[in-house]
Design an enzyme around this catalytic site. Structure first.
Site, PDB file in Angstrom:
ATOM      1  N   CYS A 198      43.211  37.198  10.781  1.00  0.00           N
ATOM      2  CA  CYS A 198      42.864  38.257  11.729  1.00  0.00           C
ATOM      3  C   CYS A 198      42.433  37.663  13.065  1.00  0.00           C
ATOM      4  O   CYS A 198      41.297  37.205  13.220  1.00  0.00           O
ATOM      5  CB  CYS A 198      41.749  39.139  11.165  1.00  0.00           C
ATOM      6  SG  CYS A 198      41.280  40.496  12.273  1.00  0.00           S
ATOM      7  N   CYS A 210      39.586  39.555  14.715  1.00  0.00           N
ATOM      8  CA  CYS A 210      38.280  39.280  14.116  1.00  0.00           C
ATOM      9  C   CYS A 210      37.730  37.925  14.551  1.00  0.00           C
ATOM     10  O   CYS A 210      36.548  37.790  14.870  1.00  0.00           O
ATOM     11  CB  CYS A 210      38.383  39.282  12.586  1.00  0.00           C
ATOM     12  SG  CYS A 210      39.150  40.744  11.868  1.00  0.00           S
ATOM     13  N   ASP A 211      38.582  36.904  14.538  1.00  0.00           N
ATOM     14  CA  ASP A 211      38.100  35.524  14.653  1.00  0.00           C
ATOM     15  C   ASP A 211      38.544  34.786  15.907  1.00  0.00           C
ATOM     16  O   ASP A 211      38.108  33.656  16.143  1.00  0.00           O
ATOM     17  CB  ASP A 211      38.555  34.727  13.421  1.00  0.00           C
ATOM     18  CG  ASP A 211      37.981  35.297  12.132  1.00  0.00           C
ATOM     19  OD1 ASP A 211      36.843  35.802  12.171  1.00  0.00           O
ATOM     20  OD2 ASP A 211      38.669  35.249  11.098  1.00  0.00           O
TER      21      ASP A 211
END
Length: 306
Positions: free
Chosen positions: A133, A136-137
């Site tokens: 992701c 997300c990261d």
């Protein structure tokens, strides 16, 4: 045993649904499944969930959601639903321990699973530089070098997103063409800091005790070479965890549960779907939590209409 509202899945969607359902008087019972906390627990720090200025550990965030649901009165149990009879209501369900129960309404929040290459080194460094992701990261790799595996729309979208944060982005593509739409292809082909490594397959994710340091690649002509990267992103698709609902709820071609487009209602009255199991587009914890809240509200309206 018969319950008013059964929630299947213990990720952001499931826990949020439980919080809203218990406050609506639906006396929810939630079964957490094989991965309590959901897919989010495969990452570490969550920096984009509102309300946490310094970010929050993913497991801590899911733990707090779980505790909140329990404190309000939801019943949270370990175990998985292995079969469901949707032919009549109350619905009949079978659990992995052989027990059966009935439910007036069901909220499906079983999530989706990112597809991985299946490499031992990939598993070893999951959460230590290996991610599925970018949204997300990606923040943690600002000004660094990363690699994205895949050649479809998802991979191009992830690479383009990371290109806005990272110093350099490698795209590892096993074919000599991209499978993405023309618009997405133009986006990555026109980015100065994206380099596409054509006809390459990942042999191994390289790293040390601190995390990922590189990737070993095999070109289709037999050449083996390494590239140095700080992060390794998988973008080869997701699989919704909807197998037990095949033939019982309407699914799309990829297996995502179809909802009515306005709410969370599925093709069967009294069954609602929330989170990544019905969302092929966003796949974010905050979106999943919001849809869980919607599902509980939809379940409440359904119960009240009977």
């Amino acid at each position: 045993m018969s319950v008013k509202c059964l929630i299947i899945g213990g990720g952001p969607a499931g826990y949020a649904a439980a919080i809203y359902a218990v406050r609506a008087g639906l006396e929810p019972v939630l079964y957490e499944g094989l991965q309590p906390g959901g897919q989010l627990t495969t990452t570490t720090l969550v920096a984009n969930y509102p309300g946490f200025a310094d970010g929050i550990d993913a497991n801590q965030l899911m733990g707090q959601m779980r505790e909140q649901a329990i404190r309000l009165g939801a019943v949270v149990r370990s175990g998985s639903v292995t079969d469901i009879d949707t032919s009549s209501r109350p619905f009949k369900l079978t659990l992995d321990d052989g027990q059966t129960l009935q439910a007036q309404t069901i909220i499906v929040a079983t999530g989706a699973s990112a597809k991985y290459l299946g490499l031992p080194s990939e598993t070893k460094y999951k959460g230590l530089g290996v991610s599925a992701c970018a949204t997300c990261d990606g923040f943690f790799y600002r000004k660094k070098v990363v690699a994205v595996v895949g050649g479809g729309d998802t991979a191009c979208e992830e690479a383009a997103y990371l290109a806005g944060l990272c110093r350099k982005v490698y795209m590892i593509v096993r074919r000599n063409v991209l499978r993405a739409t023309e618009a997405m292809q133009k986006k990555v082909l026109g980015a100065e800091n994206i380099e596409i490594l054509w006809e390459c397959n990942t042999q191994e994710v390289l790293g040390d005790e601190a995390g990922v340091t590189g990737v070993r690649l095999l070109r289709n002509n037999g050449e083996v070479f390494d590239i140095a990267v700080d992060g390794f992103f998988l973008a080869i698709g997701h699989h919704p965890n909807s197998d037990i609902f095949a033939g019982k709820l309407d699914l799309d071609e990829e297996g995502y549960i179809k909802t009515d487009g306005k709410g969370t209602k599925t093709s069967v009255d009294g069954i609602f779907a929330a989170g990544d199991v019905q969302d092929p587009n966003y796949r974010q914890a905050i979106v999943a939590a919001a849809s869980g809240a919607k599902a509980a509200m939809d379940a409440k309206r359904f119960i009240d209409s009977l």
